[in-house]
Scaffold this motif. Structure first.
Motif, PDB file in Angstrom:
ATOM      1  N   LYS A   1       0.835  -1.200   0.000  1.00  0.00           N
ATOM      2  CA  LYS A   1       0.000   0.000   0.000  1.00  0.00           C
ATOM      3  C   LYS A   1       0.873   1.255   0.000  1.00  0.00           C
ATOM      4  O   LYS A   1       0.561   2.240  -0.685  1.00  0.00           O
ATOM      5  N   ALA A   2       1.952   1.219   0.766  1.00  0.00           N
ATOM      6  CA  ALA A   2       2.873   2.363   0.806  1.00  0.00           C
ATOM      7  C   ALA A   2       3.445   2.631  -0.589  1.00  0.00           C
ATOM      8  O   ALA A   2       3.530   3.789  -1.017  1.00  0.00           O
TER       9      ALA A   2
ATOM     10  N   PRO B   1      -9.901  -0.622  -5.247  1.00  0.00           N
ATOM     11  CA  PRO B   1      -9.295   0.448  -4.454  1.00  0.00           C
ATOM     12  C   PRO B   1      -8.399   1.338  -5.309  1.00  0.00           C
ATOM     13  O   PRO B   1      -7.720   0.854  -6.210  1.00  0.00           O
ATOM     14  N   VAL B   2      -8.455   2.632  -5.051  1.00  0.00           N
ATOM     15  CA  VAL B   2      -7.581   3.589  -5.725  1.00  0.00           C
ATOM     16  C   VAL B   2      -6.706   4.220  -4.642  1.00  0.00           C
ATOM     17  O   VAL B   2      -7.214   4.725  -3.641  1.00  0.00           O
ATOM     18  N   TYR B   3      -5.414   4.167  -4.840  1.00  0.00           N
ATOM     19  CA  TYR B   3      -4.456   4.695  -3.869  1.00  0.00           C
ATOM     20  C   TYR B   3      -3.901   6.012  -4.396  1.00  0.00           C
ATOM     21  O   TYR B   3      -3.051   6.018  -5.276  1.00  0.00           O
ATOM     22  N   GLU B   4      -4.406   7.108  -3.877  1.00  0.00           N
ATOM     23  CA  GLU B   4      -3.971   8.430  -4.318  1.00  0.00           C
ATOM     24  C   GLU B   4      -2.521   8.683  -3.901  1.00  0.00           C
ATOM     25  O   GLU B   4      -2.049   8.149  -2.903  1.00  0.00           O
ATOM     26  N   TYR B   5      -1.838   9.523  -4.681  1.00  0.00           N
ATOM     27  CA  TYR B   5      -0.471   9.914  -4.351  1.00  0.00           C
ATOM     28  C   TYR B   5      -0.487  10.656  -3.017  1.00  0.00           C
ATOM     29  O   TYR B   5      -1.144  11.683  -2.860  1.00  0.00           O
ATOM     30  N   ASP B   6       0.213  10.094  -2.032  1.00  0.00           N
ATOM     31  CA  ASP B   6       0.230  10.669  -0.686  1.00  0.00           C
ATOM     32  C   ASP B   6       1.517  10.209   0.018  1.00  0.00           C
ATOM     33  O   ASP B   6       1.523   9.197   0.712  1.00  0.00           O
ATOM     34  N   PRO B   7       2.616  10.948  -0.195  1.00  0.00           N
ATOM     35  CA  PRO B   7       3.905  10.546   0.392  1.00  0.00           C
ATOM     36  C   PRO B   7       3.870  10.399   1.908  1.00  0.00           C
ATOM     37  O   PRO B   7       4.521   9.514   2.460  1.00  0.00           O
TER      38      PRO B   7
ATOM     39  N   LEU C   1       2.740   4.234   6.502  1.00  0.00           N
ATOM     40  CA  LEU C   1       2.541   2.804   6.278  1.00  0.00           C
ATOM     41  C   LEU C   1       3.856   2.033   6.375  1.00  0.00           C
ATOM     42  O   LEU C   1       3.903   0.925   6.921  1.00  0.00           O
ATOM     43  N   LEU C   2       4.950   2.612   5.859  1.00  0.00           N
ATOM     44  CA  LEU C   2       6.259   1.950   5.974  1.00  0.00           C
ATOM     45  C   LEU C   2       6.696   1.868   7.429  1.00  0.00           C
ATOM     46  O   LEU C   2       7.246   0.851   7.860  1.00  0.00           O
ATOM     47  N   THR C   3       6.453   2.921   8.188  1.00  0.00           N
ATOM     48  CA  THR C   3       6.785   2.904   9.616  1.00  0.00           C
ATOM     49  C   THR C   3       5.975   1.823  10.323  1.00  0.00           C
ATOM     50  O   THR C   3       6.522   1.036  11.105  1.00  0.00           O
ATOM     51  N   GLU C   4       4.688   1.741  10.019  1.00  0.00           N
ATOM     52  CA  GLU C   4       3.813   0.721  10.595  1.00  0.00           C
ATOM     53  C   GLU C   4       4.314  -0.688  10.270  1.00  0.00           C
ATOM     54  O   GLU C   4       4.212  -1.597  11.090  1.00  0.00           O
TER      55      GLU C   4
ATOM     56  N   GLY D   1      12.972   3.092   5.419  1.00  0.00           N
ATOM     57  CA  GLY D   1      12.873   2.654   4.033  1.00  0.00           C
ATOM     58  C   GLY D   1      13.560   1.321   3.813  1.00  0.00           C
ATOM     59  O   GLY D   1      13.950   0.632   4.757  1.00  0.00           O
ATOM     60  N   PHE D   2      13.709   0.956   2.551  1.00  0.00           N
ATOM     61  CA  PHE D   2      14.385  -0.286   2.184  1.00  0.00           C
ATOM     62  C   PHE D   2      14.840  -0.166   0.746  1.00  0.00           C
ATOM     63  O   PHE D   2      14.443   0.751   0.020  1.00  0.00           O
ATOM     64  N   THR D   3      15.693  -1.081   0.350  1.00  0.00           N
ATOM     65  CA  THR D   3      16.209  -1.107  -1.017  1.00  0.00           C
ATOM     66  C   THR D   3      15.767  -2.402  -1.676  1.00  0.00           C
ATOM     67  O   THR D   3      15.768  -3.453  -1.049  1.00  0.00           O
TER      68      THR D   3
END
Length: 109
Positions: free
Chosen positions: A35-36, A74-80, A86-89, A95-97
């Motif tokens: 999702k992120a 579902p539509v996932y709008e651009y939302d940094p 979500l990545l923190t959760e 982050g990751f590579t």
């Protein structure tokens, strides 16, 4: 467009570029990471920069002219900010590579 002895047919949405995240492998096994990623990409800006007259962002790998198409997904709008949350959760606050393998095609505008 028509001219003497010439007719041009226009077909919109003739091709799709798909990004696939394999949920069999970390970190993409975590739905929050997927999702992120969906919230982290500004598809509208990318589309406008690459080929504004030929392409449009779309939220499905199926195209509207296909019999099985539905817009009830579902539509996932651009939302940094939401992507970061979500990545923190998911345990990836820093982050990751990952390696993105794929092909590239160029359109004509």
């Amino acid at each position: 467009m028509e001219a003497e002895g010439f007719t041009m047919n226009s077909v919109m949405n003739y091709a799709v570029v798909i990004g696939v995240l394999n949920p069999e492998f970390e970190p993409f096994a975590n739905p929050s990471v997927r999702k992120a990623m969906a919230h982290a990409v500004d598809y509208a800006s990318i589309t406008q920069a690459i080929s504004p007259s030929l392409t449009q962002p779309h939220h499905s790998m199926l195209l509207p002219w296909m019999d099985v198409y539905t817009d009830e997904i579902p539509v996932y709008e651009y939302d940094p900010d939401k992507a970061k949350a979500l990545l923190t959760e998911a345990g990836y606050a820093d982050g990751f590579t990952f390696k993105n393998l794929g092909t590239s095609a160029q359109g004509v505008t």
